[in-house]
Design a protein around this motif. Structure first.
Motif, PDB file in Angstrom:
ATOM      1  N   ALA A  65      -2.792  15.524  15.098  1.00 55.52           N
ATOM      2  CA  ALA A  65      -1.563  15.439  15.884  1.00 55.52           C
ATOM      3  C   ALA A  65      -1.002  14.024  15.867  1.00 55.52           C
ATOM      4  CB  ALA A  65      -1.826  15.886  17.316  1.00 55.52           C
ATOM      5  N   VAL A  66      -1.884  13.058  15.717  1.00 49.25           N
ATOM      6  CA  VAL A  66      -1.428  11.668  15.695  1.00 49.25           C
ATOM      7  C   VAL A  66      -2.454  10.832  14.927  1.00 49.25           C
ATOM      8  CG1 VAL A  66      -2.538  11.029  17.885  1.00 49.25           C
ATOM      9  CG2 VAL A  66      -0.467   9.800  17.148  1.00 49.25           C
ATOM     10  N   TYR A  67      -1.983   9.766  14.319  1.00 50.86           N
ATOM     11  CA  TYR A  67      -2.889   8.884  13.561  1.00 50.86           C
ATOM     12  C   TYR A  67      -2.926   7.507  14.217  1.00 50.86           C
ATOM     13  CZ  TYR A  67      -3.507  12.375   9.995  1.00 50.86           C
ATOM     14  OH  TYR A  67      -3.863  13.526   9.342  1.00 50.86           O
ATOM     15  N   ALA A  68      -4.061   6.861  14.039  1.00 50.36           N
ATOM     16  CA  ALA A  68      -4.272   5.575  14.713  1.00 50.36           C
ATOM     17  C   ALA A  68      -5.025   4.643  13.763  1.00 50.36           C
ATOM     18  CB  ALA A  68      -5.075   5.805  15.990  1.00 50.36           C
ATOM     19  N   PRO A  69      -5.170   3.362  14.137  1.00 53.12           N
ATOM     20  CA  PRO A  69      -5.888   2.435  13.251  1.00 53.12           C
ATOM     21  C   PRO A  69      -7.274   2.955  12.874  1.00 53.12           C
ATOM     22  CG  PRO A  69      -4.795   1.209  14.994  1.00 53.12           C
ATOM     23  CD  PRO A  69      -4.593   2.661  15.313  1.00 53.12           C
ATOM     24  N   SER A  70      -7.910   3.726  13.773  1.00 50.21           N
ATOM     25  CA  SER A  70      -9.261   4.214  13.481  1.00 50.21           C
ATOM     26  C   SER A  70      -9.284   5.168  12.291  1.00 50.21           C
ATOM     27  CB  SER A  70      -9.835   4.911  14.716  1.00 50.21           C
ATOM     28  OG  SER A  70      -8.944   5.949  15.118  1.00 50.21           O
ATOM     29  N   ASP A  71      -8.119   5.725  11.933  1.00 53.20           N
ATOM     30  CA  ASP A  71      -8.070   6.616  10.759  1.00 53.20           C
ATOM     31  C   ASP A  71      -8.052   5.829   9.451  1.00 53.20           C
ATOM     32  OD1 ASP A  71      -7.927   9.247  12.016  1.00 53.20           O
ATOM     33  OD2 ASP A  71      -6.083   8.438  12.904  1.00 53.20           O
ATOM     34  N   ARG A  75       9.000  18.613  -2.883  1.00 55.06           N
ATOM     35  CA  ARG A  75       9.188  19.792  -2.032  1.00 55.06           C
ATOM     36  C   ARG A  75       9.644  19.356  -0.635  1.00 55.06           C
ATOM     37  NH1 ARG A  75       4.912  19.434  -4.815  1.00 55.06           N
ATOM     38  NH2 ARG A  75       4.175  20.957  -6.322  1.00 55.06           N
ATOM     39  N   MET A  76       9.457  20.233   0.332  1.00 47.00           N
ATOM     40  CA  MET A  76      10.005  19.960   1.670  1.00 47.00           C
ATOM     41  C   MET A  76       9.096  19.146   2.581  1.00 47.00           C
ATOM     42  SD  MET A  76      13.084  20.752   1.997  1.00 47.00           S
ATOM     43  CE  MET A  76      13.311  20.650   3.767  1.00 47.00           C
ATOM     44  N   ASP A  77       7.804  19.053   2.274  1.00 51.93           N
ATOM     45  CA  ASP A  77       6.912  18.317   3.180  1.00 51.93           C
ATOM     46  C   ASP A  77       7.084  16.823   2.934  1.00 51.93           C
ATOM     47  OD1 ASP A  77       4.728  17.064   4.497  1.00 51.93           O
ATOM     48  OD2 ASP A  77       3.669  18.978   4.507  1.00 51.93           O
ATOM     49  N   PHE A  78       7.954  16.227   3.711  1.00 50.03           N
ATOM     50  CA  PHE A  78       8.438  14.868   3.492  1.00 50.03           C
ATOM     51  C   PHE A  78       7.285  13.873   3.258  1.00 50.03           C
ATOM     52  CE2 PHE A  78      10.065  10.740   4.703  1.00 50.03           C
ATOM     53  CZ  PHE A  78      11.389  10.751   4.331  1.00 50.03           C
ATOM     54  N   PHE A  79       6.362  13.789   4.212  1.00 46.03           N
ATOM     55  CA  PHE A  79       5.327  12.757   4.117  1.00 46.03           C
ATOM     56  C   PHE A  79       4.303  13.077   3.030  1.00 46.03           C
ATOM     57  CE2 PHE A  79       7.078  12.225   8.385  1.00 46.03           C
ATOM     58  CZ  PHE A  79       7.446  10.893   8.300  1.00 46.03           C
ATOM     59  N   TYR A  90      -0.004   4.666   9.687  1.00 44.68           N
ATOM     60  CA  TYR A  90      -1.379   5.183   9.720  1.00 44.68           C
ATOM     61  C   TYR A  90      -1.435   6.541   9.017  1.00 44.68           C
ATOM     62  CZ  TYR A  90      -1.537   1.736  13.488  1.00 44.68           C
ATOM     63  OH  TYR A  90      -1.430   0.593  14.222  1.00 44.68           O
ATOM     64  N   TYR A  91      -0.442   7.383   9.328  1.00 44.42           N
ATOM     65  CA  TYR A  91      -0.431   8.731   8.743  1.00 44.42           C
ATOM     66  C   TYR A  91      -0.249   8.679   7.227  1.00 44.42           C
ATOM     67  CZ  TYR A  91       1.285  13.492   7.699  1.00 44.42           C
ATOM     68  OH  TYR A  91       1.481  14.735   7.152  1.00 44.42           O
ATOM     69  N   THR A 131      -2.163   9.430   1.905  1.00 40.19           N
ATOM     70  CA  THR A 131      -2.206   8.936   0.527  1.00 40.19           C
ATOM     71  C   THR A 131      -3.654   8.922   0.028  1.00 40.19           C
ATOM     72  OG1 THR A 131      -0.231   7.589   0.889  1.00 40.19           O
ATOM     73  CG2 THR A 131      -1.618   6.979  -0.983  1.00 40.19           C
ATOM     74  N   ASP A 132      -4.554   8.418   0.868  1.00 39.26           N
ATOM     75  CA  ASP A 132      -5.978   8.387   0.488  1.00 39.26           C
ATOM     76  C   ASP A 132      -6.511   9.806   0.270  1.00 39.26           C
ATOM     77  OD1 ASP A 132      -5.840   5.680   0.805  1.00 39.26           O
ATOM     78  OD2 ASP A 132      -7.035   5.603   2.651  1.00 39.26           O
ATOM     79  N   ASP A 133      -6.138  10.700   1.182  1.00 41.02           N
ATOM     80  CA  ASP A 133      -6.617  12.084   1.100  1.00 41.02           C
ATOM     81  C   ASP A 133      -6.124  12.752  -0.190  1.00 41.02           C
ATOM     82  OD1 ASP A 133      -7.694  14.513   1.744  1.00 41.02           O
ATOM     83  OD2 ASP A 133      -6.838  14.608   3.747  1.00 41.02           O
ATOM     84  N   LEU A 134      -4.838  12.585  -0.484  1.00 39.10           N
ATOM     85  CA  LEU A 134      -4.282  13.195  -1.693  1.00 39.10           C
ATOM     86  C   LEU A 134      -4.909  12.609  -2.952  1.00 39.10           C
ATOM     87  CD1 LEU A 134      -0.650  13.584  -0.484  1.00 39.10           C
ATOM     88  CD2 LEU A 134      -1.856  15.371  -1.733  1.00 39.10           C
ATOM     89  N   GLU A 135      -5.099  11.298  -2.937  1.00 41.34           N
ATOM     90  CA  GLU A 135      -5.711  10.655  -4.097  1.00 41.34           C
ATOM     91  C   GLU A 135      -7.084  11.287  -4.382  1.00 41.34           C
ATOM     92  OE1 GLU A 135      -6.853   6.604  -3.451  1.00 41.34           O
ATOM     93  OE2 GLU A 135      -6.953   6.152  -5.586  1.00 41.34           O
TER      94      GLU A 135
END
Lengths: 534, 132
Positions: free
Chosen positions: A14-20, A257-261, A374-375, A380-384
């Motif tokens: 739901a939200v990202y923070a420095p800990s992510d 596509r439509m998923d902007f981020f 953060y998000y 980006t890391d996850d997709l990589e």
């Protein structure tokens, strides 16, 4: 509330923070734009302000009519050209092929011989604009090369690109009816030829756009794209072409596509993956070999035939994502793409969308404006990671030729098509106007009238090409096609000089493709209805 | 009773399969048998396959305008063979005006991009059941 996921199904919080971003290292993961690993862009920040190449995919009817269309778009402020062939052309078939009769020029330009290329590029400043081609690469490069020389433009100065899709074209809408080995050879020959003769031209434009229009998600799209890039790089290295000779001209044409981020993160992850792969795995030393140019089309599959005006909004969101991701060229799929080859009105809206974003939104005046989010960094890391895991998994399955011939790749595309259809049918993927917020047909009238206007097949091209065939020096033509045949049978030769010689002697693309197919033990005409040229 | 058999094919050089595969899946899920002829079909080939496979309905999936010209030829060939197999045309490029026009020319049903699955299934059942 349902679990949060990206369009590709990646779970998100739901939200990202420095800990992510534990252990985040700016220099290692991002670095400044223009510096390894190029996550934030291939160019230094000062250059980023020059914007991107703005173009719309075009081509309809004869080369003469397409040339007028290109001039119209240039007059409206387009900064590059992007031409696609009609369905016969994309299949390496001439307009007088029996299967082509109702398809000539309706979904792109009908182009098959030197006279056609002369017409297509007539009066165009080949030294000042970039020419992007969605056409059979070897033949299109030969046509452009011949016309540039004839008109006094050194081919070495010509800029632009041509798509390469040897692994997947048979399975995804661009079948050329050629065996895998020949498709790969034609791609590698084109790239090798351009690396010395047209070094400013991106003859290695990996096209992940069209494969993903079957419904692939972002991870599958880029994984398959990397599989093909890696395959072609290995083939070129096997030929002892130095990596730094051709790698600077590798580019990727991808889908937005439509998923902007997710799309922004995908592009950033792709640049980083590419940089590491080129430097660490393939040993490239020239920094230009590490930084991949990225062009993009906004997704046609994301558009709906219902309430077509909503597609203008979709195009704007997707183009804004691309502007934020920092790409080198954008094409906005037109609002009428869901039901027809683009109309002039829709082309203009696509171009204006880009111009509004560039000139009014200020979104592109700062490089990588989403960097540090953060998000976006976590995604980006996850997709990589996911893209690379899939690349490894596919390569572990075995050789690409075998995966292609056994239908494994086709299975991936087919599964994606069915998954896409199911997601729409059961509402797992919401499309406004299609499966949510629908309106009765009677109310759905805005911009609808453009759907009723159709492009008639350019059947005059059939007689034209038959006449063209009659007015050639048959001895020279025959000799050139025999030369091409000999070249094709010598598996170590480069096909481009043979294709150029045959093009200059008046050979059509269908004739040359027939010669090549037969040299690989296949019927010259894939449908068994047309006669052989020699 | 044997399930309804439907041929799904694309015409000419139309290579788009997203719609055809989606409809094939839809019909299979509804208990029908689908003979998937895929891409690169001319009317004569479609008639041949529909005879060999004794299908109840011929479904043409269209993402190009080629169907505008091939449909009459297909209907004519079916007529010459004495076949009454209904022909259904569906696809993104089929507008409401096209659909009306196709019905006038003798097509059993025409679906544009706004067609809903239940409507397609019901029409297939109706057309297959109405045969003598």
């Amino acid at each position: 509330m349902a679990e949060r996921r990206t369009q590709s199904g990646i779970p998100v919080q739901a939200v990202y923070a420095p800990s992510d971003l534990d252990g985040f290292d700016y220099t290692r993961q991002l670095n400044d734009p223009g510096s390894f690993p190029f996550t934030r862009g291939t160019r230094a920040q000062t250059a980023a302000r020059t914007g991107w190449i703005q173009r719309e995919l075009s081509g309809e009817g004869s080369p003469t009519r397409s040339n007028e269309q290109l001039k119209y778009l240039l007059a409206k402020g387009q900064t590059g050209l992007d031409v696609i062939g009609d369905t016969p052309t994309m299949g390496c078939l001439d307009p007088d092929h029996p299967f082509a009769v109702h398809a000539v020029g309706t979904q792109g330009v009908s182009i098959c011989c030197l006279d056609d290329y002369r017409e297509l590029y007539r009066d165009l400043p080949l030294d000042r604009i970039t020419l992007s081609h969605s056409l059979p690469a070897a033949f299109a490069l030969a046509g452009l090369y011949c016309v540039a020389r004839e008109r006094g433009f050194p081919p070495a100065a010509v800029r632009g690109s041509v798509i390469q899709a040897p692994y997947y074209c048979e399975d995804c809408s661009y079948a050329v009816h050629m065996p895998f080995q020949l498709r790969v050879r034609m791609a590698a020959d084109t790239i090798a030829f351009a690396s010395t003769e047209m070094p400013k031209f991106h003859a290695f434009l990996e096209d992940t756009y069209f494969i993903s229009e079957s419904g692939l998600d972002s991870v599958e799209e880029m994984a398959l794209g990397f599989i093909e890039i890696r395959g072609l790089v290995r083939e070129l290295l096997r030929r002892r072409l130095p990596i730094d000779r051709f790698a600077p001209r590798i580019a990727i044409l991808l889908n937005c596509r439509m998923d902007f981020f997710e799309e922004v993160a995908k592009i950033r992850a792709t640049r980083r993956l590419f940089a590491h792969m080129m430097r660490d795995e393939f040993g490239a030393q020239d920094p230009r070999s590490w930084a991949v140019n990225i062009a993009a089309h906004t997704s046609g599959l994301s558009l709906t035939a219902q309430q077509p005006v909503n597609n203008v909004v979709r195009g704007a969101i997707q183009a804004l994502a691309l502007a934020c991701a920092g790409v080198q060229a954008i094409e906005v799929s037109t609002f009428d793409e869901a039901f027809r080859t683009p109309s002039p009105e829709a082309h203009l809206v696509g171009l204006r969308t880009q111009q509004v974003i560039e000139l009014e939104s200020n979104a592109s005046q700062v490089a990588d404006p989403l960097g540090g989010s953060y998000y976006v960094e976590a995604l980006t890391d996850d997709l990589e990671r996911r893209i690379w895991d899939m690349v490894q998994a596919i390569e572990a399955k075995g050789d690409a030729a075998q995966l292609s011939d056994s239908g494994w790749f086709r299975g991936v595309f087919q599964a994606a098509m069915e998954r896409h259809a199911r997601a729409i049918a059961d509402g797992a993927a919401l499309k406004v106007g299609l499966n949510v917020h629908q309106v009765p047909d009677a109310e759905d009238v805005l911009l609808r009238e453009v759907a009723e206007r159709k492009i008639e097949p350019s059947r005059e091209r059939i007689d034209w090409v038959k006449g063209y065939r009659l007015h050639r020096d048959t001895a020279a033509l025959r000799a050139s096609l025999e030369g091409l045949d000999g070249c094709a049978r010598d598996r170590d030769a480069n096909l481009l000089p043979g294709i150029i010689a045959a093009t200059l002697a008046g050979a059509t693309m269908g004739e040359m493709a027939g010669v090549l197919r037969r040299a690989y033990g296949h019927p010259g005409d894939p449908f068994g209805v047309a006669s052989d040229a020699i | 009773m044997r399930p309804i058999r439907v041929l799904i094919a694309m015409l000419g050089l139309d290579q788009h399969e997203v719609g055809g595969l989606a409809v094939a899946r839809l019909l299979r899920d509804a208990g029908m048998e689908v003979v998937y002829a895929g891409r690169f079909n001319l009317p004569a080939g479609i008639v041949k396959v529909s005879l060999e496979e004794s299908v109840d309905v011929i479904g043409l999936s269209c993402h190009s305008w080629e169907y505008l010209y091939y449909v009459d030829e297909l209907l004519q060939l079916l007529h010459e063979q004495g076949l009454d197999t209904p022909v259904v045309v569906g696809g993104s490029v089929v507008t409401p005006a096209d659909a009306r026009n196709l019905l006038d020319r003798g097509v059993g049903a025409a679906f544009g991009p706004t067609a809903v699955p239940a409507e397609i299934i019901a029409k297939m059942i109706q057309l297959a059941g109405g045969r003598t």
